[in-house]
Design a protein around this motif. Sequence first.
Motif, PDB file in Angstrom:
ATOM      1  N   LEU A   1       0.811  -1.211   0.000  1.00 43.30           N
ATOM      2  CA  LEU A   1       0.000   0.000   0.000  1.00 43.30           C
ATOM      3  C   LEU A   1       0.845   1.262   0.000  1.00 43.30           C
ATOM      4  O   LEU A   1       0.542   2.217  -0.721  1.00 43.30           O
ATOM      5  N   GLY A   2       1.900   1.296   0.812  1.00 45.83           N
ATOM      6  CA  GLY A   2       2.728   2.493   0.897  1.00 45.83           C
ATOM      7  C   GLY A   2       3.337   2.866  -0.441  1.00 45.83           C
ATOM      8  O   GLY A   2       3.291   4.034  -0.854  1.00 45.83           O
ATOM      9  N   ARG A   3       3.899   1.891  -1.121  1.00 51.70           N
ATOM     10  CA  ARG A   3       4.514   2.154  -2.417  1.00 51.70           C
ATOM     11  C   ARG A   3       3.468   2.560  -3.447  1.00 51.70           C
ATOM     12  O   ARG A   3       3.674   3.492  -4.222  1.00 51.70           O
TER      13      ARG A   3
ATOM     14  N   GLU B   1       1.339   7.005  -6.736  1.00 57.23           N
ATOM     15  CA  GLU B   1       0.185   7.639  -7.362  1.00 57.23           C
ATOM     16  C   GLU B   1      -0.003   9.092  -6.944  1.00 57.23           C
ATOM     17  O   GLU B   1      -0.405   9.921  -7.753  1.00 57.23           O
ATOM     18  N   VAL B   2       0.253   9.423  -5.685  1.00 62.10           N
ATOM     19  CA  VAL B   2       0.022  10.806  -5.251  1.00 62.10           C
ATOM     20  C   VAL B   2       1.150  11.738  -5.676  1.00 62.10           C
ATOM     21  O   VAL B   2       1.024  12.956  -5.555  1.00 62.10           O
ATOM     22  N   ALA B   3       2.242  11.166  -6.183  1.00 67.12           N
ATOM     23  CA  ALA B   3       3.375  12.006  -6.596  1.00 67.12           C
ATOM     24  C   ALA B   3       3.102  12.759  -7.893  1.00 67.12           C
ATOM     25  O   ALA B   3       3.763  13.763  -8.183  1.00 67.12           O
ATOM     26  N   LYS B   4       2.123  12.291  -8.665  1.00 63.36           N
ATOM     27  CA  LYS B   4       1.860  12.887  -9.967  1.00 63.36           C
ATOM     28  C   LYS B   4       0.434  13.419 -10.022  1.00 63.36           C
ATOM     29  O   LYS B   4      -0.522  12.653  -9.891  1.00 63.36           O
ATOM     30  N   PRO B   5       0.270  14.739 -10.228  1.00 64.38           N
ATOM     31  CA  PRO B   5      -1.079  15.305 -10.339  1.00 64.38           C
ATOM     32  C   PRO B   5      -1.839  14.674 -11.497  1.00 64.38           C
ATOM     33  O   PRO B   5      -1.260  14.316 -12.518  1.00 64.38           O
ATOM     34  N   GLY B   6      -3.138  14.521 -11.338  1.00 63.87           N
ATOM     35  CA  GLY B   6      -3.942  13.956 -12.403  1.00 63.87           C
ATOM     36  C   GLY B   6      -5.135  13.199 -11.874  1.00 63.87           C
ATOM     37  O   GLY B   6      -5.431  13.208 -10.667  1.00 63.87           O
ATOM     38  N   GLU B   7      -5.826  12.519 -12.769  1.00 62.49           N
ATOM     39  CA  GLU B   7      -7.057  11.824 -12.409  1.00 62.49           C
ATOM     40  C   GLU B   7      -6.827  10.738 -11.370  1.00 62.49           C
ATOM     41  O   GLU B   7      -7.612  10.589 -10.428  1.00 62.49           O
ATOM     42  N   ARG B   8      -5.746   9.966 -11.510  1.00 68.03           N
ATOM     43  CA  ARG B   8      -5.508   8.880 -10.568  1.00 68.03           C
ATOM     44  C   ARG B   8      -5.179   9.424  -9.180  1.00 68.03           C
ATOM     45  O   ARG B   8      -5.629   8.882  -8.165  1.00 68.03           O
ATOM     46  N   ARG B   9      -4.394  10.472  -9.129  1.00 70.68           N
ATOM     47  CA  ARG B   9      -4.068  11.085  -7.840  1.00 70.68           C
ATOM     48  C   ARG B   9      -5.345  11.568  -7.152  1.00 70.68           C
ATOM     49  O   ARG B   9      -5.539  11.322  -5.953  1.00 70.68           O
ATOM     50  N   ASP B  10      -6.205  12.243  -7.899  1.00 75.96           N
ATOM     51  CA  ASP B  10      -7.450  12.747  -7.322  1.00 75.96           C
ATOM     52  C   ASP B  10      -8.328  11.595  -6.824  1.00 75.96           C
ATOM     53  O   ASP B  10      -8.975  11.702  -5.776  1.00 75.96           O
TER      54      ASP B  10
END
Length: 216
Positions: free
Chosen positions: A121-123, A128-137
């Motif tokens: 989970l941590g990785r 995913e949160v390191a890159k802005p975009g739909e997946r991060r949101d």
Amino acid sequence: MPLGRTRVENDRRGRGRPRQGLEADSKEVARIAFAAFAASGYEGASLREIASAANVDPALVSRRYGSKLGLWKSTVDELARRMAAVHTPIAELCEDGSSYPARLSIALRKFVAFSTEVPELGRFFADEVAKPGERRDYILEHIWRPHFDTVQPLMREACDTGLVEVDDPDFLVFLLIGMVAMPLMMNSVIKDELGIDDTQLAERLSRSVERLFLGG
């Protein structure tokens, strides 16, 4: 066995071949997909390889989820469902009349226990949160926000009671995440260095987190 398919026809298909006409086990596909996304990242994960590992026809996966993004979202939804089962009893602790240290101890152990069950989970989250975009949101809405809203009241109480010397309960949630996630991201190194197994790692991590928050 689906209607219209005889046992002979099913055996003729072969046990090792993909289940072309069967409904895929969504939880198993989600489990395998999550491991693939965590290990290889979104771009590196392959729908065909995920389908092969789940022993289902790639076309079936495509039809069910629509795209790799659809499958990715499905894995996040399944993860969110599992986390909700942990968040509910933790949230109930805020209404419990027992002593705060006892409630915090239970909450920390539940959080560590879940995290050790899903060490990827941590990785996965960090990538995913390191890159802005739909997946991060999507991650922030379905994973992070429910977790923050559940844990923050307990962290605020830790600050208000003086149990910890940090006076920022919001930031304390982030510190707790890192305190648990980082050792699990390095679990193979830690187990080799300390000569311990998964069970011992989980117990030592839980005990260390408790002591950092509760002392003793």
